[in-house]
Design a protein around this motif. Sequence first.
Motif, PDB file in Angstrom:
ATOM      1  N   GLN A  35     -10.596  36.305 -58.605  1.00  0.00           N
ATOM      2  CA  GLN A  35      -9.353  37.003 -58.274  1.00  0.00           C
ATOM      3  C   GLN A  35      -8.529  37.303 -59.517  1.00  0.00           C
ATOM      4  O   GLN A  35      -7.487  37.951 -59.406  1.00  0.00           O
ATOM      5  CB  GLN A  35      -8.521  36.152 -57.309  1.00  0.00           C
ATOM      6  N   LEU A  52     -13.152  33.635 -46.101  1.00  0.00           N
ATOM      7  CA  LEU A  52     -12.848  34.429 -44.912  1.00  0.00           C
ATOM      8  C   LEU A  52     -12.631  35.900 -45.297  1.00  0.00           C
ATOM      9  O   LEU A  52     -13.099  36.817 -44.596  1.00  0.00           O
ATOM     10  CB  LEU A  52     -11.620  33.857 -44.193  1.00  0.00           C
ATOM     11  N   ASP A  53     -11.888  36.100 -46.390  1.00  0.00           N
ATOM     12  CA  ASP A  53     -11.677  37.484 -46.826  1.00  0.00           C
ATOM     13  C   ASP A  53     -12.993  38.153 -47.213  1.00  0.00           C
ATOM     14  O   ASP A  53     -13.253  39.318 -46.903  1.00  0.00           O
ATOM     15  CB  ASP A  53     -10.712  37.526 -48.015  1.00  0.00           C
ATOM     16  N   LEU A  54     -13.841  37.378 -47.866  1.00  0.00           N
ATOM     17  CA  LEU A  54     -15.131  37.914 -48.281  1.00  0.00           C
ATOM     18  C   LEU A  54     -16.002  38.228 -47.071  1.00  0.00           C
ATOM     19  O   LEU A  54     -16.704  39.270 -47.026  1.00  0.00           O
ATOM     20  CB  LEU A  54     -15.835  36.916 -49.217  1.00  0.00           C
ATOM     21  N   SER A  55     -15.935  37.342 -46.066  1.00  0.00           N
ATOM     22  CA  SER A  55     -16.707  37.578 -44.844  1.00  0.00           C
ATOM     23  C   SER A  55     -16.208  38.818 -44.127  1.00  0.00           C
ATOM     24  O   SER A  55     -16.986  39.621 -43.604  1.00  0.00           O
ATOM     25  CB  SER A  55     -16.627  36.361 -43.926  1.00  0.00           C
ATOM     26  N   ALA A  56     -14.878  39.033 -44.099  1.00  0.00           N
ATOM     27  CA  ALA A  56     -14.309  40.202 -43.444  1.00  0.00           C
ATOM     28  C   ALA A  56     -14.683  41.470 -44.202  1.00  0.00           C
ATOM     29  O   ALA A  56     -15.001  42.509 -43.601  1.00  0.00           O
ATOM     30  CB  ALA A  56     -12.776  40.048 -43.336  1.00  0.00           C
ATOM     31  N   MET A  57     -14.691  41.324 -45.499  1.00  0.00           N
ATOM     32  CA  MET A  57     -15.064  42.490 -46.306  1.00  0.00           C
ATOM     33  C   MET A  57     -16.520  42.837 -46.094  1.00  0.00           C
ATOM     34  O   MET A  57     -16.877  44.010 -45.960  1.00  0.00           O
ATOM     35  CB  MET A  57     -14.802  42.169 -47.796  1.00  0.00           C
ATOM     36  N   GLN A 112      -7.685  27.384 -50.279  1.00  0.00           N
ATOM     37  CA  GLN A 112      -7.790  28.659 -50.991  1.00  0.00           C
ATOM     38  C   GLN A 112      -9.228  29.177 -50.986  1.00  0.00           C
ATOM     39  O   GLN A 112      -9.488  30.377 -50.794  1.00  0.00           O
ATOM     40  CB  GLN A 112      -7.307  28.482 -52.446  1.00  0.00           C
ATOM     41  N   ARG A 135     -17.035  44.712 -42.867  1.00  0.00           N
ATOM     42  CA  ARG A 135     -16.615  46.104 -42.821  1.00  0.00           C
ATOM     43  C   ARG A 135     -17.606  47.032 -43.526  1.00  0.00           C
ATOM     44  O   ARG A 135     -17.580  48.232 -43.348  1.00  0.00           O
ATOM     45  CB  ARG A 135     -15.238  46.243 -43.487  1.00  0.00           C
ATOM     46  N   LEU A 178      -9.860  30.521 -47.531  1.00  0.00           N
ATOM     47  CA  LEU A 178      -9.266  31.854 -47.344  1.00  0.00           C
ATOM     48  C   LEU A 178     -10.083  32.942 -48.084  1.00  0.00           C
ATOM     49  O   LEU A 178     -10.289  34.045 -47.579  1.00  0.00           O
ATOM     50  CB  LEU A 178      -7.816  31.844 -47.845  1.00  0.00           C
ATOM     51  N   PHE A 179     -10.534  32.552 -49.276  1.00  0.00           N
ATOM     52  CA  PHE A 179     -11.330  33.525 -50.030  1.00  0.00           C
ATOM     53  C   PHE A 179     -12.627  33.843 -49.305  1.00  0.00           C
ATOM     54  O   PHE A 179     -13.045  35.007 -49.224  1.00  0.00           O
ATOM     55  CB  PHE A 179     -11.615  32.970 -51.444  1.00  0.00           C
TER      56      PHE A 179
END
Length: 319
Positions: free
Chosen positions: A269, A292-297, A286, A300, A289-290
């Motif tokens: 980051q 989770l964000d990576l999984s969401a990305m 942290q 998509r 959260l990272f």
Amino acid sequence: MAVSWEEYFRLASQEKQPNLSKKTQERNADNCPPVLRLLEKRQELADVDQRLRAQKEVFQTTMAALKLRREQLEQKEQEIQGSFVRFDKFLQDAGARRSCALRRAAEERHQAGSQQAEVLRLRAHLEELQRERARLQSRLQRLEPCARLLGRVLEQLPEFQDVSELVARFDALANTQAAMRLTERQQLRQVEEERARLQRLRDTWRDELLRLRQRRAQLLERLEAARERTLQWESKWVQIQNTAAEKTLLLGRSRMSALNMFQLVCQHQKQPPALDIEDTEGQLEQVKLFMLDLSAMLARLPQPLPPVQGPGQTKAPAP
């Protein structure tokens, strides 16, 4: 009526004998030394002789009075008989006087009979005194060697003035010996009591020692059991320490891994680490959260088409 000397002293001895016998019994009842009893018997003999002389004088006086009284009675009887002869006409008055005189004569005869009984009693008492005197004289003869022996002892012991002092000294020594024997018996009785008490204490001590030995055996058993439990708990404590060391090592590795991932996330980051090194939970948060964000990305992103497979090819499994 004439009374002989023997009868008078016999009655006198019978009268005095009970008192003398009583005194003799009381003196014999005492534990007196032979010399004192000898002196007492001599005194008793002197007293008996003195009483005999006094009674002899009383007897002579009584006999003289009786003789005079008898003469008076005979004279009165003669006068009464003469009055009957001379004064026959006064028979009634003389009879009355005669009756009075006869009554007086009867009374005097009664008194004379009483005196005669007294004379007999004194004679019996005198005979008893004579027998007592003979007995005392025989006893005096038996005790005479003791008196001579005490006289010789008294000559050899000038510190004593007479036999009574020597006997008193002997009595004092005898009383002292009796007191010492009594004290010795009392002390022996006390010693026996103390021995019995010591034996009781020994028995009690043996019982207490046995009880303490049993208690010691019980405590030793409990000590062995406690030692076994201590060994068990020590082995468990070693095991717990080893487990704790392993857990501590694993925790350190986990914290290092979490710190490394947090640092990788911060590098990815391009941000400086904002958390403390010891804040492992914040670091994992942290990282979470990272991820989770990576999984969401990644979710998509468009999915690629699968490649066309030939007739002999198998479908590859999805990654």
